[in-house]
Motif scaffolding. Structure first.
Motif, PDB file in Angstrom:
ATOM      1  N   THR A 129     -42.321  76.619 -10.626  1.00 16.56           N
ATOM      2  CA  THR A 129     -41.975  76.019  -9.332  1.00 16.56           C
ATOM      3  C   THR A 129     -42.734  76.730  -8.209  1.00 16.56           C
ATOM      4  O   THR A 129     -43.271  76.099  -7.289  1.00 16.56           O
ATOM      5  CB  THR A 129     -40.450  76.097  -9.095  1.00 16.56           C
ATOM      6  OG1 THR A 129     -39.814  75.607 -10.254  1.00 16.56           O
ATOM      7  CG2 THR A 129     -39.993  75.319  -7.882  1.00 16.56           C
ATOM      8  N   SER A 130     -42.818  78.082  -8.302  1.00 16.54           N
ATOM      9  CA  SER A 130     -43.564  78.818  -7.272  1.00 16.54           C
ATOM     10  C   SER A 130     -45.034  78.437  -7.305  1.00 16.54           C
ATOM     11  O   SER A 130     -45.636  78.150  -6.260  1.00 16.54           O
ATOM     12  CB  SER A 130     -43.502  80.328  -7.491  1.00 16.54           C
ATOM     13  OG  SER A 130     -42.219  80.751  -7.656  1.00 16.54           O
ATOM     14  N   ILE A 131     -45.614  78.406  -8.503  1.00 15.20           N
ATOM     15  CA  ILE A 131     -47.050  78.079  -8.616  1.00 15.20           C
ATOM     16  C   ILE A 131     -47.310  76.709  -7.997  1.00 15.20           C
ATOM     17  O   ILE A 131     -48.213  76.533  -7.174  1.00 15.20           O
ATOM     18  CB  ILE A 131     -47.496  78.087 -10.106  1.00 15.20           C
ATOM     19  CG1 ILE A 131     -47.448  79.499 -10.648  1.00 15.20           C
ATOM     20  CG2 ILE A 131     -48.888  77.486 -10.270  1.00 15.20           C
ATOM     21  CD1 ILE A 131     -47.673  79.624 -12.144  1.00 15.20           C
ATOM     22  N   SER A 132     -46.460  75.760  -8.352  1.00 16.46           N
ATOM     23  CA  SER A 132     -46.653  74.407  -7.853  1.00 16.46           C
ATOM     24  C   SER A 132     -46.498  74.361  -6.328  1.00 16.46           C
ATOM     25  O   SER A 132     -47.281  73.712  -5.625  1.00 16.46           O
ATOM     26  CB  SER A 132     -45.644  73.515  -8.577  1.00 16.46           C
ATOM     27  OG  SER A 132     -45.480  72.337  -7.905  1.00 16.46           O
ATOM     28  N   GLY A 133     -45.522  75.111  -5.817  1.00 13.61           N
ATOM     29  CA  GLY A 133     -45.280  75.128  -4.362  1.00 13.61           C
ATOM     30  C   GLY A 133     -46.467  75.711  -3.601  1.00 13.61           C
ATOM     31  O   GLY A 133     -46.965  75.120  -2.638  1.00 13.61           O
ATOM     32  N   LYS A 153     -53.224  85.115  -4.826  1.00 11.25           N
ATOM     33  CA  LYS A 153     -52.662  86.256  -5.565  1.00 11.25           C
ATOM     34  C   LYS A 153     -51.285  85.894  -6.126  1.00 11.25           C
ATOM     35  O   LYS A 153     -50.952  86.190  -7.275  1.00 11.25           O
ATOM     36  CB  LYS A 153     -52.553  87.465  -4.628  1.00 11.25           C
ATOM     37  CG  LYS A 153     -52.190  88.744  -5.349  1.00 11.25           C
ATOM     38  CD  LYS A 153     -52.193  89.919  -4.400  1.00 11.25           C
ATOM     39  CE  LYS A 153     -51.524  91.108  -5.057  1.00 11.25           C
ATOM     40  NZ  LYS A 153     -51.142  92.118  -4.117  1.00 11.25           N
ATOM     41  N   LYS A 154     -50.501  85.198  -5.297  1.00 17.86           N
ATOM     42  CA  LYS A 154     -49.151  84.795  -5.740  1.00 17.86           C
ATOM     43  C   LYS A 154     -49.250  83.879  -6.962  1.00 17.86           C
ATOM     44  O   LYS A 154     -48.508  84.034  -7.930  1.00 17.86           O
ATOM     45  CB  LYS A 154     -48.429  84.033  -4.619  1.00 17.86           C
ATOM     46  CG  LYS A 154     -47.977  84.925  -3.489  1.00 17.86           C
ATOM     47  CD  LYS A 154     -46.620  85.468  -3.815  1.00 17.86           C
ATOM     48  CE  LYS A 154     -46.090  86.340  -2.692  1.00 17.86           C
ATOM     49  NZ  LYS A 154     -45.093  87.285  -3.165  1.00 17.86           N
ATOM     50  N   GLN A 160     -49.455  84.923 -14.481  1.00 19.86           N
ATOM     51  CA  GLN A 160     -49.452  86.061 -15.413  1.00 19.86           C
ATOM     52  C   GLN A 160     -48.050  86.256 -15.989  1.00 19.86           C
ATOM     53  O   GLN A 160     -47.866  86.535 -17.163  1.00 19.86           O
ATOM     54  CB  GLN A 160     -49.868  87.358 -14.685  1.00 19.86           C
ATOM     55  CG  GLN A 160     -51.342  87.473 -14.423  1.00 19.86           C
ATOM     56  CD  GLN A 160     -52.157  87.438 -15.714  1.00 19.86           C
ATOM     57  OE1 GLN A 160     -51.903  88.180 -16.654  1.00 19.86           O
ATOM     58  NE2 GLN A 160     -53.110  86.544 -15.794  1.00 19.86           N
ATOM     59  N   ARG A 161     -47.041  86.101 -15.129  1.00 17.40           N
ATOM     60  CA  ARG A 161     -45.652  86.252 -15.577  1.00 17.40           C
ATOM     61  C   ARG A 161     -45.344  85.235 -16.690  1.00 17.40           C
ATOM     62  O   ARG A 161     -44.711  85.547 -17.692  1.00 17.40           O
ATOM     63  CB  ARG A 161     -44.707  86.029 -14.387  1.00 17.40           C
ATOM     64  CG  ARG A 161     -43.247  86.133 -14.752  1.00 17.40           C
ATOM     65  CD  ARG A 161     -42.376  85.549 -13.669  1.00 17.40           C
ATOM     66  NE  ARG A 161     -42.308  86.378 -12.480  1.00 17.40           N
ATOM     67  CZ  ARG A 161     -41.582  87.484 -12.395  1.00 17.40           C
ATOM     68  NH1 ARG A 161     -40.887  87.896 -13.406  1.00 17.40           N
ATOM     69  NH2 ARG A 161     -41.553  88.191 -11.285  1.00 17.40           N
ATOM     70  N   LEU A 162     -45.863  84.008 -16.458  1.00 20.27           N
ATOM     71  CA  LEU A 162     -45.653  82.957 -17.471  1.00 20.27           C
ATOM     72  C   LEU A 162     -46.315  83.315 -18.788  1.00 20.27           C
ATOM     73  O   LEU A 162     -45.734  83.125 -19.849  1.00 20.27           O
ATOM     74  CB  LEU A 162     -46.250  81.636 -16.972  1.00 20.27           C
ATOM     75  CG  LEU A 162     -45.368  80.739 -16.138  1.00 20.27           C
ATOM     76  CD1 LEU A 162     -46.139  79.498 -15.738  1.00 20.27           C
ATOM     77  CD2 LEU A 162     -44.138  80.322 -16.922  1.00 20.27           C
ATOM     78  N   ILE A 163     -47.532  83.858 -18.693  1.00 18.88           N
ATOM     79  CA  ILE A 163     -48.267  84.205 -19.925  1.00 18.88           C
ATOM     80  C   ILE A 163     -47.500  85.290 -20.697  1.00 18.88           C
ATOM     81  O   ILE A 163     -47.313  85.205 -21.910  1.00 18.88           O
ATOM     82  CB  ILE A 163     -49.716  84.650 -19.590  1.00 18.88           C
ATOM     83  CG1 ILE A 163     -50.506  83.442 -19.076  1.00 18.88           C
ATOM     84  CG2 ILE A 163     -50.403  85.274 -20.801  1.00 18.88           C
ATOM     85  CD1 ILE A 163     -51.848  83.767 -18.469  1.00 18.88           C
ATOM     86  N   GLY A 294     -42.183  93.034 -13.518  1.00 20.00           N
ATOM     87  CA  GLY A 294     -42.837  92.166 -14.508  1.00 20.00           C
ATOM     88  C   GLY A 294     -42.043  91.993 -15.788  1.00 20.00           C
ATOM     89  O   GLY A 294     -42.582  91.565 -16.799  1.00 20.00           O
ATOM     90  N   GLY A 295     -40.745  92.342 -15.741  1.00 18.37           N
ATOM     91  CA  GLY A 295     -39.913  92.241 -16.956  1.00 18.37           C
ATOM     92  C   GLY A 295     -39.588  90.792 -17.311  1.00 18.37           C
ATOM     93  O   GLY A 295     -39.454  89.932 -16.442  1.00 18.37           O
TER      94      GLY A 295
END
Ligand code: ADP
Length: 340
Positions: A129-133, A153-154, A160-163, A294-295
């Motif tokens: 949702t953040s990436i899309s926003g 960067k965001k 990266q978090r998704l990966i 990053g957890g």
């Protein structure tokens, strides 16, 4: 035979039953020639029998004493005389065979899977949702040129978090299914611990945390890739949930036929009531601290599965404000199979 078995006639009189049926239904005296109603009066149980008495195979689920049972009822049909061309009717049903199977574990596993899928969807949705926003406002030209690096960067961080999250989910499912896992081999725990500290050197330095590795070469039989992951996750947590100026001590030593791996930190610790829960999938004590570092909330469940896969015993001791120590006790590898 672990399944409970009853054979009844069309009047529901019990003709025969087995020992497992007695255990499952708590029968302590002979119920032969009694009505099946004396065994269990639940609606689902009776429904399964009713269906079978109408000539249909039926399956129902009943719950007794915290256990879940699948009841399978099959009609027993009077053999018809093939010369008289008659079709089978309810009057041909002479009885029912009933099987009761304990499916408590299977149900619990299914429930667990359903919860896991719901959690995974939620965890995937948040970064997406953040990436899309961010991408949308950039696409609409609403971002000043100066701010583009910040927004990019965001997007990079969230992807990266998704990966990382997807990587952890794949590792867990490999451990769950025990598929596509490489062969067991002799693995030196000390070497893996040293390797993990090298990988964490930079982040430890950033947080002014000193990491040390001590001990002897504890050789065990295991899957290198899984053990690497396990040790890395434990050491990474010891760094992530530490305090500035804190320490992480990793030890490997052989004692009483076991290879002991200990990861001890001087960090924030875990409250007693949450200590057993941290091994659950997606359980985090402090959600925002975990996410900020990053957890994924899956690290310790991977550790738990990996320990079980290697027949290792996992213990966690922790005092809030003082620190945490996780010990994994592996069976030592004697190499006798390869010794000749
Ligand atoms: P995460 O990806 O959030 O670190 P883990 O499964 O590795 O997920 O750990 C679950 C939770 O347990 C963490 O979110 C953290 O709250 C807590 N935890 C794990 N290790 C430590 C530790 N060494 N010290 C304090 N808390 C810890």
């Amino acid at each position: 035979m672990s399944e409970g078995l009853f054979v009844i006639d069309r009047n529901r009189t019990i003709l025969s039953y087995n020992h497992s049926a007695m255990q499952i239904f708590g029968i302590d005296s002979d119920v032969k020639h009694q009505n099946l109603l004396t065994v269990n009066r639940s609606i689902q149980f009776q429904k399964a029998i009713d269906e079978a008495l109408c000539g249909r195979h039926s399956s129902e689920t009943i719950t007794m004493d915290d256990h879940c049972y699948q009841i399978l009822a099959n009609p027993v049909v009077q053999p018809t005389d093939s010369s008289t061309n008659s079709t089978q009717g309810e009057e041909d049903i002479i009885g029912v065979v009933i099987l009761a199977m304990d499916i408590t574990e299977r149900e619990a596993r299914e429930q667990y899977r359903r919860e896991f899928s719901a959690n995974v969807s939620h965890e995937l949705k948040t970064p997406l949702t953040s990436i899309s926003g961010f991408a949308e406002i950039m696409m609409n030209g609403l971002v000043r040129a100066d701010d583009i690096p910040h927004f990019s960067k965001k997007i990079y961080q969230e992807s990266q978090r998704l990966i990382v999250l997807i990587g952890d989910i794949i590792k867990l499912s490999q451990l769950d299914e025990q598929s596509e896992l490489p062969e067991m081999e002799a693995v030196n725990l000390l070497e893996l611990a040293q390797h993990a500290t090298e990988l964490l050197e930079e982040s430890a330095k950033q947080h002014t945390i000193s990491v040390s590795v001590q001990g002897d070469a504890g050789v065990i039989e295991g899957i290198r890739q899984i053990l690497e992951e396990m040790i890395y996750n434990l050491c990474e947590n010891a760094v992530k949930y530490n305090i500035p100026g804190g320490t992480v001590d990793i030890g490997v030593d052989a004692r009483k036929g076991k290879a002991l791996l200990t990861v001890r930190d001087t960090g924030i610790g875990i409250p007693k009531e949450q200590q057993s829960r941290v091994f659950e999938r997606f359980y985090r004590v402090d959600k925002s601290r975990s996410k900020d570092s990053g957890g994924t909330g899956l690290g310790l469940s991977i550790v738990k599965h990996a320990a079980a896969y290697h027949n290792a015993e996992l213990t966690l001791e922790s005092v809030p404000g003082k620190g945490t120590c996780v010990t994994v006790a592996f069976p030592l590898y004697d190499g006798s199979e390869n010794a000749e």
